[in-house]
Design a protein around this motif. Structure first.
Motif, PDB file in Angstrom:
ATOM      1  N   ASN A  34      -7.426 -14.957  -6.473  1.00  0.00           N
ATOM      2  CA  ASN A  34      -8.343 -14.161  -5.661  1.00  0.00           C
ATOM      3  C   ASN A  34      -7.828 -12.737  -5.435  1.00  0.00           C
ATOM      4  OD1 ASN A  34     -10.148 -16.257  -5.449  1.00  0.00           O
ATOM      5  ND2 ASN A  34      -9.454 -16.926  -3.431  1.00  0.00           N
ATOM      6  N   GLY A  35      -7.311 -12.141  -6.503  1.00  0.00           N
ATOM      7  CA  GLY A  35      -6.888 -10.756  -6.451  1.00  0.00           C
ATOM      8  C   GLY A  35      -5.504 -10.520  -5.884  1.00  0.00           C
ATOM      9  N   GLU A  36      -4.797 -11.567  -5.509  1.00  0.00           N
ATOM     10  CA  GLU A  36      -3.454 -11.415  -4.970  1.00  0.00           C
ATOM     11  C   GLU A  36      -2.421 -11.986  -5.934  1.00  0.00           C
ATOM     12  OE1 GLU A  36      -2.798 -12.667  -0.963  1.00  0.00           O
ATOM     13  OE2 GLU A  36      -4.844 -12.184  -0.328  1.00  0.00           O
ATOM     14  N   GLN A  37      -1.221 -11.399  -5.892  1.00  0.00           N
ATOM     15  CA  GLN A  37      -0.108 -11.875  -6.717  1.00  0.00           C
ATOM     16  C   GLN A  37       0.697 -12.863  -5.893  1.00  0.00           C
ATOM     17  OE1 GLN A  37       0.325 -10.631 -10.059  1.00  0.00           O
ATOM     18  NE2 GLN A  37       1.546 -12.499 -10.137  1.00  0.00           N
ATOM     19  N   SER A  41      -3.754 -18.739   5.688  1.00  0.00           N
ATOM     20  CA  SER A  41      -3.899 -17.941   4.472  1.00  0.00           C
ATOM     21  C   SER A  41      -3.494 -16.490   4.687  1.00  0.00           C
ATOM     22  CB  SER A  41      -5.345 -18.008   3.966  1.00  0.00           C
ATOM     23  OG  SER A  41      -6.234 -17.476   4.947  1.00  0.00           O
ATOM     24  N   ASP A  42      -3.639 -15.991   5.920  1.00  0.00           N
ATOM     25  CA  ASP A  42      -3.246 -14.604   6.181  1.00  0.00           C
ATOM     26  C   ASP A  42      -1.731 -14.430   6.230  1.00  0.00           C
ATOM     27  OD1 ASP A  42      -3.069 -16.104   8.513  1.00  0.00           O
ATOM     28  OD2 ASP A  42      -3.437 -14.375   9.815  1.00  0.00           O
ATOM     29  N   ARG A  43      -0.986 -15.548   6.260  1.00  0.00           N
ATOM     30  CA  ARG A  43       0.475 -15.476   6.259  1.00  0.00           C
ATOM     31  C   ARG A  43       1.056 -15.514   4.849  1.00  0.00           C
ATOM     32  NH1 ARG A  43       3.676 -17.603  10.215  1.00  0.00           N
ATOM     33  NH2 ARG A  43       5.359 -16.983   8.782  1.00  0.00           N
ATOM     34  N   THR A  44       0.270 -15.921   3.858  1.00  0.00           N
ATOM     35  CA  THR A  44       0.805 -16.001   2.508  1.00  0.00           C
ATOM     36  C   THR A  44       1.157 -14.615   1.997  1.00  0.00           C
ATOM     37  OG1 THR A  44      -1.407 -15.929   1.533  1.00  0.00           O
ATOM     38  CG2 THR A  44      -0.458 -18.107   1.957  1.00  0.00           C
ATOM     39  N   ARG A  45       2.177 -14.541   1.226  1.00  0.00           N
ATOM     40  CA  ARG A  45       2.753 -13.270   0.799  1.00  0.00           C
ATOM     41  C   ARG A  45       2.169 -12.825  -0.541  1.00  0.00           C
ATOM     42  NH1 ARG A  45       7.294 -10.632   2.243  1.00  0.00           N
ATOM     43  NH2 ARG A  45       8.067 -12.333   3.566  1.00  0.00           N
ATOM     44  N   ASP A  46       1.704 -11.558  -0.603  1.00  0.00           N
ATOM     45  CA  ASP A  46       1.359 -10.926  -1.873  1.00  0.00           C
ATOM     46  C   ASP A  46       2.653 -10.357  -2.436  1.00  0.00           C
ATOM     47  OD1 ASP A  46       0.651  -8.971  -3.873  1.00  0.00           O
ATOM     48  OD2 ASP A  46      -1.390  -9.009  -3.114  1.00  0.00           O
ATOM     49  N   PHE A  69       2.397 -13.857 -17.772  1.00  0.00           N
ATOM     50  CA  PHE A  69       3.299 -14.365 -16.738  1.00  0.00           C
ATOM     51  C   PHE A  69       2.807 -13.958 -15.348  1.00  0.00           C
ATOM     52  CE2 PHE A  69       7.276 -14.318 -19.695  1.00  0.00           C
ATOM     53  CZ  PHE A  69       6.770 -15.417 -20.359  1.00  0.00           C
ATOM     54  N   LEU A  70       2.288 -12.726 -15.243  1.00  0.00           N
ATOM     55  CA  LEU A  70       1.722 -12.279 -13.977  1.00  0.00           C
ATOM     56  C   LEU A  70       0.383 -12.945 -13.707  1.00  0.00           C
ATOM     57  CD1 LEU A  70       2.331  -8.403 -13.798  1.00  0.00           C
ATOM     58  CD2 LEU A  70       3.368 -10.166 -12.371  1.00  0.00           C
ATOM     59  N   GLN A  71      -0.436 -13.028 -14.718  1.00  0.00           N
ATOM     60  CA  GLN A  71      -1.801 -13.535 -14.540  1.00  0.00           C
ATOM     61  C   GLN A  71      -1.828 -14.970 -14.038  1.00  0.00           C
ATOM     62  OE1 GLN A  71      -3.677 -12.867 -18.325  1.00  0.00           O
ATOM     63  NE2 GLN A  71      -3.724 -10.640 -18.088  1.00  0.00           N
ATOM     64  N   GLU A  72      -0.878 -15.778 -14.481  1.00  0.00           N
ATOM     65  CA  GLU A  72      -0.904 -17.170 -14.051  1.00  0.00           C
ATOM     66  C   GLU A  72      -0.617 -17.321 -12.553  1.00  0.00           C
ATOM     67  OE1 GLU A  72       2.012 -19.888 -15.409  1.00  0.00           O
ATOM     68  OE2 GLU A  72       3.707 -18.561 -15.043  1.00  0.00           O
ATOM     69  N   GLY A  73       0.025 -16.297 -11.952  1.00  0.00           N
ATOM     70  CA  GLY A  73       0.350 -16.365 -10.535  1.00  0.00           C
ATOM     71  C   GLY A  73      -0.609 -15.605  -9.648  1.00  0.00           C
ATOM     72  N   GLN A  74      -1.739 -15.152 -10.208  1.00  0.00           N
ATOM     73  CA  GLN A  74      -2.729 -14.410  -9.436  1.00  0.00           C
ATOM     74  C   GLN A  74      -3.830 -15.324  -8.951  1.00  0.00           C
ATOM     75  OE1 GLN A  74      -3.860 -11.395 -12.282  1.00  0.00           O
ATOM     76  NE2 GLN A  74      -1.976 -10.209 -11.994  1.00  0.00           N
ATOM     77  N   PRO A 106       8.651 -22.608 -12.359  1.00  0.00           N
ATOM     78  CA  PRO A 106       8.183 -21.996 -11.115  1.00  0.00           C
ATOM     79  C   PRO A 106       8.626 -20.549 -10.985  1.00  0.00           C
ATOM     80  CG  PRO A 106      10.117 -23.337 -10.694  1.00  0.00           C
ATOM     81  CD  PRO A 106       9.784 -23.525 -12.145  1.00  0.00           C
ATOM     82  N   GLY A 107       7.960 -19.828 -10.074  1.00  0.00           N
ATOM     83  CA  GLY A 107       8.342 -18.464  -9.751  1.00  0.00           C
ATOM     84  C   GLY A 107       8.650 -18.355  -8.267  1.00  0.00           C
ATOM     85  N   ILE A 108       8.582 -17.148  -7.742  1.00  0.00           N
ATOM     86  CA  ILE A 108       8.921 -16.906  -6.344  1.00  0.00           C
ATOM     87  C   ILE A 108       7.649 -16.575  -5.563  1.00  0.00           C
ATOM     88  CG2 ILE A 108      10.346 -15.575  -4.748  1.00  0.00           C
ATOM     89  CD1 ILE A 108      11.929 -17.197  -6.780  1.00  0.00           C
ATOM     90  N   ALA A 109       7.430 -17.299  -4.473  1.00  0.00           N
ATOM     91  CA  ALA A 109       6.310 -17.060  -3.561  1.00  0.00           C
ATOM     92  C   ALA A 109       6.873 -16.921  -2.152  1.00  0.00           C
ATOM     93  CB  ALA A 109       5.296 -18.195  -3.642  1.00  0.00           C
TER      94      ALA A 109
END
Length: 563
Positions: free
Chosen positions: A157-160, A112-117, A150-155, A482-485
């Motif tokens: 626990n406080g991360e984008q 989880s610490d590797r996932t990108r905000d 559009f932003l909210q759906e990809g948030q 989909p978006g970009i993660a």
């Protein structure tokens, strides 16, 4: 236009928290990897893959002479690639195309610490500090979004976790040519007037999309004398009863007095009214079941005595008056159209939606509500279609298409997946709902009796509409796509790779870049300026000479896209 999005991550049953990681000593990638996983982009969707590759190739060329520049490479991999990489300790992509539920799933692993905000990546904060340029890029991007949801759906626990990029919309499409042909059963003269007025609207407002004349396909589907006999219409000219809103003779008389956008609005209002939809479906079902009379066929009106050139539906002779690809999407859109809410919070047990989710540890319980906002109209529509199908006595037959023939279709697998656009393209469906990303399928050519291509439905025949959510409700289009993660870069050149990621994210969301991606893939831009470019390319009004080319080589402003 309302956008309804459901935060799928909030309804996720977390089952991977204990996922272990096995390191195999894999060397980090030297380049930045943009992964196109099979979960988000199918193997056959090569045009979408090419859309991403085009953006990456141009970006790499633009920066190839920059000092310490790390290029991006695009890879398509089958479904499960990222999960396998997590389990085996293989390299994880710096960026990947993802839906919200997938990205939040990876957040629950030991990596989880590797996932990108994505906000930190776009502003440059991930490199140690937010730059002035990076903050401005994010602020401009956020300000210009068509909807903040559009932003909210990809948030999560406080991360984008997801950066919104291309979006498709679940839209309804009306076959105006078929509708007018149906109205001719009730009133030939006024129906012909409606056709003339609609073709003039096409010519005046949609010439680039339709054709220079705006003409409909002029293909007839109903044998008028037989249809009138079956429906009990003895004299179509004397059917007007001003007290009966469900008499199509009234509709055709009222529509004949309208022109331009007034006519378009009038047609859309009919296809939003559940009772009127069910009236059309009832008439259609009577005609579809009268097989011995064969009132539904495809015949060229330019030669009405000729033999039919093709059956109304060339797939086992099945005909459906209305069709919806996703029943779940319809539930969401009807809720939004009635409530005015853009987002459903599935954690909230008082969300007035048809379900909520209760969490206990790692377990989730789905709670269904007996009533929800919009349920009355939604159930009236679906129950009405079911009742019509039951009158045919086919409920004991083996397949869905046999049981529901003549009434209502949804996407099914029998055994191959069939989308409702297949039935719509055959010309005998009044209204179908599906993804805008596959909108070209609504006008796909069919085969005539000589196995030659036949365009039964063209752009000139089509009219988009919101969900059939009921008379007096608002308009709702559900956004999806989909978006970009991504995962944080690693390796000896991790800092340089992160710089590339930041520059690329700022690049790809620019109006012309996102608009061109939309034109290539049918996934539309998420920004207002990007949509302005997209719309003006589609309707033929975009003029490069009036745009402003900035230092990075893309057009980001024009006279019609200024703040």
């Amino acid at each position: 236009m309302k956008k309804l999005l459901i935060t799928l991550s909030s309804a996720l049953v977390v089952s991977t928290a204990g996922m272990s990681v096995v390191s195999c000593g894999v060397k980090p990638e030297k380049q930045v990897v943009l992964l196109l996983p099979g979960e988000s982009i199918g193997a056959g969707s090569t045009y979408i893959q090419d859309g991403y590759r085009e953006i990456v190739n141009e970006f790499n060329q633009l920066h190839q002479d920059d000092e310490n520049f790390v290029p991006i490479k695009v890879q398509w991999k089958p479904s499960g690639t990222i999960q396998s990489a997590i389990l085996s300790g293989d390299n994880l992509p710096d960026l990947y195309v993802s839906y919200p539920d997938q990205a939040s799933l990876y957040k629950s692993t030991k990596l989880s610490d590797r996932t990108r905000d994505m906000k930190e990546s776009m502003t440059g904060e991930i490199q140690g500090a937010v730059t002035e340029e990076g903050q401005k890029a994010w602020d401009d991007f956020e300000k210009d979004l068509i909807s903040n949801s559009f932003l909210q759906e990809g948030q999560y626990n406080g991360e984008q976790l997801i950066l919104p990029f291309g979006k498709s919309f679940d839209v309804s499409v009306i076959n105006v040519n078929l509708f007018i042909d149906y109205l001719r059963i009730y009133d030939q003269t006024n129906a012909d007037i409606i056709q003339t007025h609609f073709e003039q609207y096409n010519k005046d407002e949609r010439s680039a999309l339709t054709n220079s004349t705006g003409a409909l396909t002029k293909i007839s589907f109903f044998d008028k004398p037989k249809s009138r006999q079956i429906l009990g219409i003895s004299n179509s000219a004397n059917q007007i009863n001003l007290s009966d809103e469900l008499n199509p003779s009234n509709w055709v008389a009222e529509l004949a007095d309208k022109t331009g956008t007034g006519l378009v609005k009038g047609i859309r209002e009919i296809f939003k009214d559940i009772d009127k939809i069910l009236k059309i479906a009832e008439d259609y079902n009577k005609l579809a079941q009268a097989k011995q009379e064969s009132p539904i066929d495809v015949t060229s009106t330019s030669n009405p005595v000729a033999n039919p050139v093709a059956k109304g539906n060339n797939s086992n002779d099945k005909n459906f008056s209305f069709a919806v690809d996703s029943i779940a999407n319809k539930l969401f859109m009807d809720y939004a159209a009635t409530s005015g809410n853009e987002i459903v919070d599935t954690n909230n047990q008082n969300n007035d939606f048809f379900y909520s989710v209760q969490y206990t540890g790692q377990a989730a319980k789905l709670v269904l509500n007996d009533e929800w906002i919009g349920s009355e109209n939604t159930l009236a529509y679906l129950d009405g279609m079911r009742d019509l199908a039951l009158t045919n006595g086919n409920d004991k037959l083996n397949t869905y298409t046999e049981q529901w023939n003549g009434t209502f279709a949804t996407s099914v697998s029998e055994p191959k997946k069939i989308y409702t656009s297949t039935y719509f393209a055959n010309g005998t469906t009044f209204m179908a709902a599906g993804s805008s990303a596959g909108s070209y399928n609504f006008t796909k050519k069919i085969k005539d009796k000589n196995n030659a291509d036949l365009a039964v439905v063209t752009n000139a025949d089509l009219l988009t509409a919101p969900s059939a959510s009921g008379k007096g409700t608002g308009n709702a289009f559900m956004s999806q796509g989909p978006g970009i993660a991504g995962f944080k870069s690693n390796g000896s050149n991790a800092a340089e790779k992160e710089k590339t990621v930041t520059m690329f994210l700022q690049y790809m969301v620019q109006p012309q870049i996102s608009a061109r991606f939309g034109l290539r893939t049918n996934y539309m831009p998420t920004s207002k300026k990007g949509m302005a470019v997209y719309q003006n390319y589609v309707n033929g009004k975009f003029d490069n000479s009036k745009a402003v080319q900035n230092k990075d080589g893309y057009y980001d402003k024009a006279e019609w896209a200024k703040d």
